[in-house]
Design a protein around this motif. Structure first.
Motif, PDB file in Angstrom:
ATOM      1  N   UNK A   1     107.233  37.034  62.998  1.00 36.06           N
ATOM      2  CA  UNK A   1     107.189  38.261  62.210  1.00 36.06           C
ATOM      3  C   UNK A   1     107.873  38.032  60.871  1.00 36.06           C
ATOM      4  N   UNK A   2     108.016  39.105  60.077  1.00 32.66           N
ATOM      5  CA  UNK A   2     108.798  38.983  58.843  1.00 32.66           C
ATOM      6  C   UNK A   2     110.253  39.361  59.078  1.00 32.66           C
ATOM      7  N   UNK A   3     110.579  39.879  60.264  1.00 33.85           N
ATOM      8  CA  UNK A   3     111.972  40.114  60.608  1.00 33.85           C
ATOM      9  C   UNK A   3     112.565  41.397  60.046  1.00 33.85           C
TER      10      UNK A   3
ATOM     11  N   UNK B   1     101.333  40.354  74.566  1.00 34.93           N
ATOM     12  CA  UNK B   1     100.997  40.493  73.157  1.00 34.93           C
ATOM     13  C   UNK B   1      99.508  40.310  72.911  1.00 34.93           C
ATOM     14  N   UNK B   2      99.136  39.471  71.929  1.00 32.29           N
ATOM     15  CA  UNK B   2      97.716  39.301  71.622  1.00 32.29           C
ATOM     16  C   UNK B   2      96.917  38.649  72.741  1.00 32.29           C
TER      17      UNK B   2
ATOM     18  N   UNK C   1      93.250  42.407  67.367  1.00 34.43           N
ATOM     19  CA  UNK C   1      94.339  41.632  66.771  1.00 34.43           C
ATOM     20  C   UNK C   1      94.089  41.351  65.296  1.00 34.43           C
ATOM     21  N   UNK C   2      95.154  41.362  64.520  1.00 39.66           N
ATOM     22  CA  UNK C   2      95.068  41.007  63.108  1.00 39.66           C
ATOM     23  C   UNK C   2      96.131  39.969  62.790  1.00 39.66           C
ATOM     24  N   UNK C   3      95.808  39.090  61.860  1.00 38.40           N
ATOM     25  CA  UNK C   3      96.766  38.078  61.440  1.00 38.40           C
ATOM     26  C   UNK C   3      97.455  38.522  60.148  1.00 38.40           C
ATOM     27  N   UNK C   4      98.666  38.031  59.963  1.00 38.08           N
ATOM     28  CA  UNK C   4      99.392  38.297  58.729  1.00 38.08           C
ATOM     29  C   UNK C   4     100.221  37.092  58.364  1.00 38.08           C
ATOM     30  N   UNK C   5     100.275  36.763  57.077  1.00 34.95           N
ATOM     31  CA  UNK C   5     100.991  35.589  56.622  1.00 34.95           C
ATOM     32  C   UNK C   5     102.395  35.966  56.149  1.00 34.95           C
TER      33      UNK C   5
ATOM     34  N   UNK D   1     100.197  37.068  64.731  1.00 29.63           N
ATOM     35  CA  UNK D   1      99.052  37.878  65.160  1.00 29.63           C
ATOM     36  C   UNK D   1      99.581  39.139  65.841  1.00 29.63           C
ATOM     37  N   UNK D   2      99.162  40.287  65.350  1.00 29.75           N
ATOM     38  CA  UNK D   2      99.624  41.575  65.872  1.00 29.75           C
ATOM     39  C   UNK D   2      98.688  42.047  66.990  1.00 29.75           C
TER      40      UNK D   2
END
Length: 406
Positions: free
Chosen positions: A46-48, A203-204, A221-225, A305-306
């Motif tokens: 995650x981004x925390x 999770x995913x 599910x969606x990905x995020x950078x 991945x959310x």
């Protein structure tokens, strides 16, 4: 290893280890199985951000209030797993001032403390802040170190009788008379578990796990950078005060900041594109708030991945915010002793765990109250011990790699 257990928890992220801890504190015999090391999935990638709830205030007041309450709880129980940095929502030239006002009013209604300052005052606090910042709103955001948080929950669960199994993927399930009777674990464990109840916190991968028992979980599910760059002069979290979009958050660590993020649908949580444009766009957009990050050295880049829940996400627009977690009871699919927990946020993992533990205990006929909101996590006041637990559980994720001393 005792192959019989009251509850088998599948998934070793924050929610899974939080469920194991909650159940163990209630005196339930619990086993947790994680396909890799702990926090190998969404939690550790995650981004925390430790949410104050301000990000969701105007879109979903109840979820914002839950974030506020849970962030305060974590400040009390999680010690060195979190940092209370504060946060700023910044309005840039060209951003809609009505959106800023709507968020401020929504925060006030929810009970989130705010303070509005002009751009000059914000730049006094953060000298590198963009000249385009017209005003900012202080909120009680913070930072969570997921590797430590997950390891601490697992260790606390273990101290109260739980068995924590890493590198133990679920390979098969068998059921009789509408209940799961056996679960096969592969990897380094190679055992068959006989649970009275199964919690799917994968999770995913939750859809794949449920399918082994004949259940269904519809995920989108969606990905995020996330990009960690070399920059050591930021204390509060920076949020762009606009409709959610790519590159609208900067999360401070000790000598780095994490820039993010994107939201792109994926079909497979294991195999998906890692696109250069996501990195470039996130950096470009974050630099509009903090220009110095545009030329800062890239130290780590990772995608998470959310596990977003399909029926809810379909009702939202393409970049809608997921409105909390979903606890699914599979009894209507003739799997009476299986529950799946999906969605939610890292900040609200403890509340998700409490709801799931309540459901499992109701099925098992166990009458015991949740204690996780008032008892400090194992090792919370000892960063070195926390980091040793991360290493023991093979739990290091990229989010906090610069801070956790493994």
């Amino acid at each position: 290893m005792n192959n019989r257990t009251d509850v088998l928890v599948v998934g070793g992220g924050a929610t899974g280890t939080g469920i194991a801890r909650d159940l163990a504190l209630r005196g339930v015999d619990v086993t947790l199985a994680e396909r890799g090391g702990l926090s190998a999935g969404t939690s550790g990638r995650s981004h925390g951000l430790l949410h104050s709830g301000a990000r969701y205030a105007e879109a979903d007041g109840p979820e914002a209030r839950a974030c506020l309450e849970e962030s305060r709880t974590l400040a009390e129980i999680a010690g060195a797993c979190v940092r209370e940095t504060g946060g700023l929502f910044v309005q840039l030239t060209g951003d809609d001032p009505a959106y800023f006002e709507a968020k401020r009013e929504a925060c006030e209604e929810v009970g989130i403390p705010t303070e509005v300052v002009d751009g000059a005052t914000a730049r006094d606090e953060i000298p590198d802040l963009s000249d385009e910042v017209e005003r900012a709103m202080r909120v009680p955001d913070g930072v969570v170190l997921p590797s430590r948080l997950v390891a601490a929950n697992a260790a606390d669960a273990r101290e109260h009788g739980a068995e924590i199994l890493t590198h133990a993927p679920v390979t098969d399930m068998r059921r009789e008379d509408g209940r799961i009777t056996e679960v096969d674990l592969g990897g380094e464990v190679g055992e068959t578990i006989e649970p009275a109840y199964v919690v799917n916190a994968a999770g995913p991968y939750a859809g794949d796990v449920a399918a082994l028992a004949g259940g269904t979980v519809d995920l989108r599910p969606t990905r995020g950078v996330m990009i960690s760059v070399d920059y050591d002069r930021l204390e509060p979290v920076l949020n762009r005060c606009r409709d959610p979009d790519d590159g609208d958050i900067v999360v401070p660590h000790d000598d780095e900041v994490v820039l993010g993020t994107t939201s792109v649908p994926v079909d497979d949580p294991e195999e998906y594109e890692r696109a250069d444009w996501e990195v470039e766009r996130s950096v470009e957009e974050c630099a509009k708030m903090l220009p110095a990050v545009a030329d800062a050295a890239h130290l780590r880049t990772w995608w998470g991945v959310r596990p977003l829940y399909e029926p809810e996400e379909a009702a939202l627009d393409a970049r809608g915010i997921s409105r909390g977690f979903h606890l699914l009871d599979h009894a209507d699919e003739d799997v009476a002793n299986l529950a799946t927990i999906v969605g939610g946020k890292l900040t609200t993992y403890r509340r998700m765990a409490e709801a799931t533990a309540d459901l499992a205990c109701a099925d098992l006929g166990i009458d015991a109250d949740c204690e996780t909101a008032t008892r400090r996590l194992t090792g919370a006041d000892d960063p070195e011990r926390l980091d040793a637990l991360v290493e023991e559980f093979d739990g290091q994720g990229p989010t906090d790699e610069d801070v956790v001393g493994v």
